[in-house]
Design an enzyme around this catalytic site. Structure first.
Site, mmCIF file in Angstrom:
data_model
loop_
_atom_site.group_PDB
_atom_site.id
_atom_site.type_symbol
_atom_site.label_atom_id
_atom_site.label_comp_id
_atom_site.label_asym_id
_atom_site.label_seq_id
_atom_site.Cartn_x
_atom_site.Cartn_y
_atom_site.Cartn_z
ATOM 1 N N CYS A 1 0.862 -1.188 0.000
ATOM 2 C CA CYS A 1 0.000 0.000 0.000
ATOM 3 C C CYS A 1 0.894 1.233 0.000
ATOM 4 C CB CYS A 1 -0.864 0.034 1.253
ATOM 5 S SG CYS A 1 -1.787 -1.484 1.520
ATOM 6 N N ARG B 1 1.460 1.259 -6.054
ATOM 7 C CA ARG B 1 1.607 0.324 -4.941
ATOM 8 C C ARG B 1 0.301 -0.388 -4.589
ATOM 9 N NH1 ARG B 1 6.386 1.406 -2.137
ATOM 10 N NH2 ARG B 1 5.584 0.415 -0.281
ATOM 11 N N TRP C 1 -3.909 -1.728 -1.156
ATOM 12 C CA TRP C 1 -3.993 -2.984 -1.868
ATOM 13 C C TRP C 1 -4.389 -4.014 -0.808
ATOM 14 C CZ3 TRP C 1 -2.477 -7.813 -1.633
ATOM 15 C CH2 TRP C 1 -2.844 -8.598 -2.738
ATOM 16 N N ASN D 1 0.871 0.033 5.917
ATOM 17 C CA ASN D 1 1.326 -0.780 4.793
ATOM 18 C C ASN D 1 2.005 -2.003 5.383
ATOM 19 O OD1 ASN D 1 2.456 -1.790 2.424
ATOM 20 N ND2 ASN D 1 4.207 -0.398 2.523
ATOM 21 N N GLY D 2 1.603 -3.212 4.961
ATOM 22 C CA GLY D 2 2.255 -4.416 5.477
ATOM 23 C C GLY D 2 1.273 -5.291 6.222
ATOM 24 N N GLU E 1 22.064 -20.920 -6.573
ATOM 25 C CA GLU E 1 21.732 -19.508 -6.738
ATOM 26 C C GLU E 1 22.831 -18.629 -6.112
ATOM 27 O OE1 GLU E 1 20.001 -17.650 -8.366
ATOM 28 O OE2 GLU E 1 19.556 -15.827 -7.259
ATOM 29 N N LYS F 1 24.821 -15.883 -8.276
ATOM 30 C CA LYS F 1 24.804 -14.470 -7.888
ATOM 31 C C LYS F 1 26.231 -13.950 -7.740
ATOM 32 C CE LYS F 1 21.671 -13.517 -8.461
ATOM 33 N NZ LYS F 1 20.322 -13.739 -8.908
ATOM 34 N N GLU G 1 28.109 -13.715 -11.184
ATOM 35 C CA GLU G 1 27.636 -12.740 -12.172
ATOM 36 C C GLU G 1 27.930 -11.297 -11.776
ATOM 37 O OE1 GLU G 1 23.392 -12.433 -13.077
ATOM 38 O OE2 GLU G 1 22.924 -13.172 -11.085
ATOM 39 N N HIS H 1 32.308 -37.040 -5.127
ATOM 40 C CA HIS H 1 32.364 -37.706 -6.440
ATOM 41 C C HIS H 1 33.155 -36.892 -7.452
ATOM 42 C CE1 HIS H 1 29.664 -40.762 -5.035
ATOM 43 N NE2 HIS H 1 28.869 -39.809 -4.568
ATOM 44 N N LYS I 1 19.249 -7.600 -18.713
ATOM 45 C CA LYS I 1 18.152 -7.901 -17.785
ATOM 46 C C LYS I 1 17.153 -8.866 -18.418
ATOM 47 C CE LYS I 1 15.877 -7.561 -13.988
ATOM 48 N NZ LYS I 1 16.402 -8.494 -12.980
HETATM 49 C C1 F6R Z 1 20.407 -14.049 -12.621
HETATM 50 C C2 F6R Z 1 19.349 -13.670 -13.525
HETATM 51 C C3 F6R Z 1 19.073 -14.529 -14.687
HETATM 52 C C4 F6R Z 1 17.569 -14.630 -14.955
HETATM 53 C C5 F6R Z 1 17.309 -15.390 -16.261
HETATM 54 C C6 F6R Z 1 15.837 -15.562 -16.527
HETATM 55 O O1 F6R Z 1 20.538 -13.138 -11.573
HETATM 56 O O2 F6R Z 1 18.713 -12.654 -13.343
HETATM 57 O O3 F6R Z 1 19.630 -15.793 -14.534
HETATM 58 O O4 F6R Z 1 16.967 -15.262 -13.875
HETATM 59 O O5 F6R Z 1 17.896 -14.701 -17.333
HETATM 60 O O6 F6R Z 1 15.209 -14.341 -16.676
HETATM 61 P P1 F6R Z 1 13.657 -14.208 -16.573
HETATM 62 O O7 F6R Z 1 13.271 -14.542 -15.170
HETATM 63 O O8 F6R Z 1 13.354 -12.781 -16.915
HETATM 64 O O9 F6R Z 1 13.052 -15.176 -17.534
#
Ligand code: F6R
Length: 607
Positions: free
Chosen positions: A2, A27, A74, A98-99, A479, A483, A486, A502, A602
């Site tokens: 919200c 929001r 919301w 909010n929350g 993950e 992270k 990258e 292994h 992205k």
């Molecule tokens: C890693 C990352 C990517 C996305 C991947 C899928 O931090 O952001 O590995 O997760 O490119 O992207 P989406 O979720 O947009 O399909």
């Protein structure tokens, strides 16, 4: 999620509250309201639906007071009716919120036990009633809020207005953002700097647990313990006002800190907070007679799918195939007749995921997708969309989208468990209750970001780093490694802890940090024994755990990151946070471009 605005000013507040609310409509927008002090007395205008309904109500019967609060809602607790629209009032108090107040049922029954009658279905009303009761008993507004805040569990932001007190506005934040601003003889509060932009560019972002008492010309901030604290004023930049980065140095860390709020916002769509059950209709998927579920995604979204496989198989006894979309699309997988395929994507535009979706459609599958961008191609090409509500994710490395994907998947697994007869009603309530606790636990972890920075300092000179996990924590290890590599460009690999012997154990020597994701679950002892194998070869062990001070570990650790104890069901959501923060701090210390790491995009719209 919200939106909140507050003004303690010297000219009519209502038009300016409405302007702030317009900026916060992103929001939530199922109802809205304002309250002001008219000659010192509280009055409200509220309306269901979009903001223009509230504008019409204000135009028909204007509020003119110079002090006021506003809210765009919301709905989480209670339908989006006028009755449940904020500001919520009780006695001499009006509050916008909010929350989620996690313990509202206990607080409500305590208040009802003392004869209080509730007018709304909201969790917010317990806050208004508790503060009003303190004031009835002789407390000042400041004392009343100071007494009530420690009793509230959950992740939230609140702003209070008091009938008869034209000199005080009080705000509080715990897990949800709140900023204060200053003008000429006026002070303001808002969910973000965007809401305050027409009023001021001078803001203070409250920190976790802070609460603030505003007068026309000053403010006093108190921390979680009630001790007075100083927080710096900041000048907001024009860019920050397009998408507010708050007081964070880049988007990735802002998005990590957004998680308590957006996780709560996401699950509030799929669970009924009062009965602690999943909303089968909102989740849309027909699980009862399903024989197999095919899950496809890329990168971080794929790891969310991997974690979900453990949930679906354990709690719903539903067999799951989970695959990387770029592999799946070419392997000519045979698919069950009338099967269901589930796609997970933040952007909804990932080319490989889209191609896998097309393959499934051509092979007679029903298509469900978990997407963050609801207008995306994957969303449009799906039979069922189950959105995440992470908000725009700007940092290239996915953080809040991942935990929101896990949140939706956790809800789906509970829904599947119920629909397939493998979870009792009591088990459903217990799992949903643990999910409701996630925002609070996540805020506890983000609050210890500095400690995790200390650990990051000790690993940034390493050439290679291993992440280990077992069971549902194995995808979290993967993950963590993704992270880190990258954004910091340090080479990292994630392994299933039991797989180490292994092959990968050959990599371990005294220069290799080994980060072990090890909650005290049913696999803890096994993970600890894998850890001993690493210790015996001189590896630098960093354990991420809820185990008490080196309890049952029996080996010298290089470092330890502590995570709150919680039901094993929600562990992936909690253990995702320290691995994100570790990668983030490592990258900052190494001076890389955290939000836009090299060679990445992205949204990956090419094969
Ligand atoms: C890693 C990352 C990517 C996305 C991947 C899928 O931090 O952001 O590995 O997760 O490119 O992207 P989406 O979720 O947009 O399909």
């Amino acid at each position: 999620m919200c939106g909140i605005v507050g003004i303690i000013g010297n000219k009519p507040a209502a038009p300016r509250l409405l302007e702030g609310l317009k900026r916060l409509e992103y929001r939530g927008y199922d109802s809205a309201g304002i309250a002001t002090l008219e000659n010192g007395h509280l009055d409200r205008r509220r309306a269901s639906g979009k903001l223009f309904n509230l504008e019409a109500a204000q135009e028909a019967d204007p509020l003119n007071g110079p002090i006021g609060i506003g809210h765009t809602r919301w709905a989480s607790h209670g339908a989006p009716t006028v009755k449940n629209a904020h500001p919520i009032a009780a006695g001499t108090v009006a509050v916008v919120h909010n929350g989620i107040i996690e313990n509202f049922l206990d607080l409500k029954s305590e208040l009802e036990g003392h004869g209080k009658i509730f007018d709304t279905d909201t969790d917010t009303e317990v806050v208004a009633q508790l503060v009003a009761r303190e004031i009835e008993n002789g407390a000042t507004p400041k004392q009343a809020v100071g007494t009530v805040l420690p009793r509230l569990e959950g992740a939230f932001a609140l702003v209070f207005l008091f009938d008869g007190d034209t000199q005080t506005l009080i705000g509080a934040r715990k897990g949800s953002p709140l900023a204060l601003g200053k003008g000429e003889g006026e002070m303001y509060l808002g969910s973000d700097a965007i809401a305050l932009a027409p009023l001021t560019s001078q803001v203070i972002y409250l920190e976790e647990g802070d609460w603030v008492v505003l007068s026309h010309t000053g403010h006093e901030i108190f921390d979680l313990t009630g001790a007075p604290v100083q927080r710096p004023w900041q000048q907001t930049s024009a860019y920050a006002l397009l998408i507010d980065k708050g007081n964070h140095r880049n988007f990735m860390v802002k998005e990590i800190f957004d998680q308590p709020e957006v996780i709560g916002h996401t699950f509030a769509n799929y669970i009924d907070l009062a009965s602690r059950t999943v909303k089968q209709d909102a989740l849309k998927v027909e699980f009862a007679n399903l024989e197999r579920l095919t899950v496809c995604a890329c990168g971080t979204a794929f790891y969310a799918g991997m974690a979900a496989k453990y949930w679906f198989e354990k709690y719903a006894r539903l067999p799951v195939d989970v695959d990387i979309a770029s592999e799946f699309r070419y392997r000519e997988a045979p698919l069950d007749k009338n099967g269901l395929a589930l796609f997970i994507s933040q952007s909804g535009e990932t080319a490989d995921t889209l191609a896998a979706l097309q393959y499934c459609r051509d092979n007679g599958q029903k298509i469900a997708s978990i997407v963050n961008v609801q207008e995306s191609t994957i969303a449009r090409d799906s039979d069922m969309i189950i959105p995440t509500f992470a908000g725009p994710e700007v940092g290239v490395a996915s953080t809040k989208a991942f935990t929101c994907q896990l949140t939706v998947l956790a809800c789906l697994a509970i829904a599947a468990g119920r629909a397939r007869g493998h979870l009792t009603s009591a088990q459903e309530i217990a799992l949903v209750s643990s999910l409701i606790g996630v925002p609070r636990h996540v805020a506890d972890i983000t609050n210890r970001s500095d400690e995790i920075e200390g650990v990051a300092k000790r690993i940034i000179t390493a050439r290679d780093i291993l992440f280990l996990g077992r069971g549902i924590n194995y995808p979290i290890a993967l993950e963590g490694a993704l992270k880190l590599k990258e954004i910091s460009y340090i080479h990292a690999e994630g392994y299933a802890a039991g797989e180490l012997k292994h092959g990968p154990i050959a990599l371990v020597d005294d220069n290799v940090p080994v980060i072990i994701v090890a909650p005290r679950d049913n696999l803890f002892e096994k993970t600890v024994s894998n850890m001993q194998e690493v210790a015996a070869r001189g590896g630098q062990i960093i354990m991420i755990t809820d185990a008490d001070e080196r309890e049952g570990i029996g080996t010298e650790l290089f470092d330890l990151i502590h995570v709150p104890k919680a039901d094993a069901f929600i562990n992936p959501l909690l253990y995702a946070i320290p691995v994100q923060l570790l990668a983030y701090h490592a990258a900052v210390l190494l001076g890389t471009d955290v939000d836009q790491p090299r060679n990445l995009a992205k949204s990956v719209t090419i094969e």
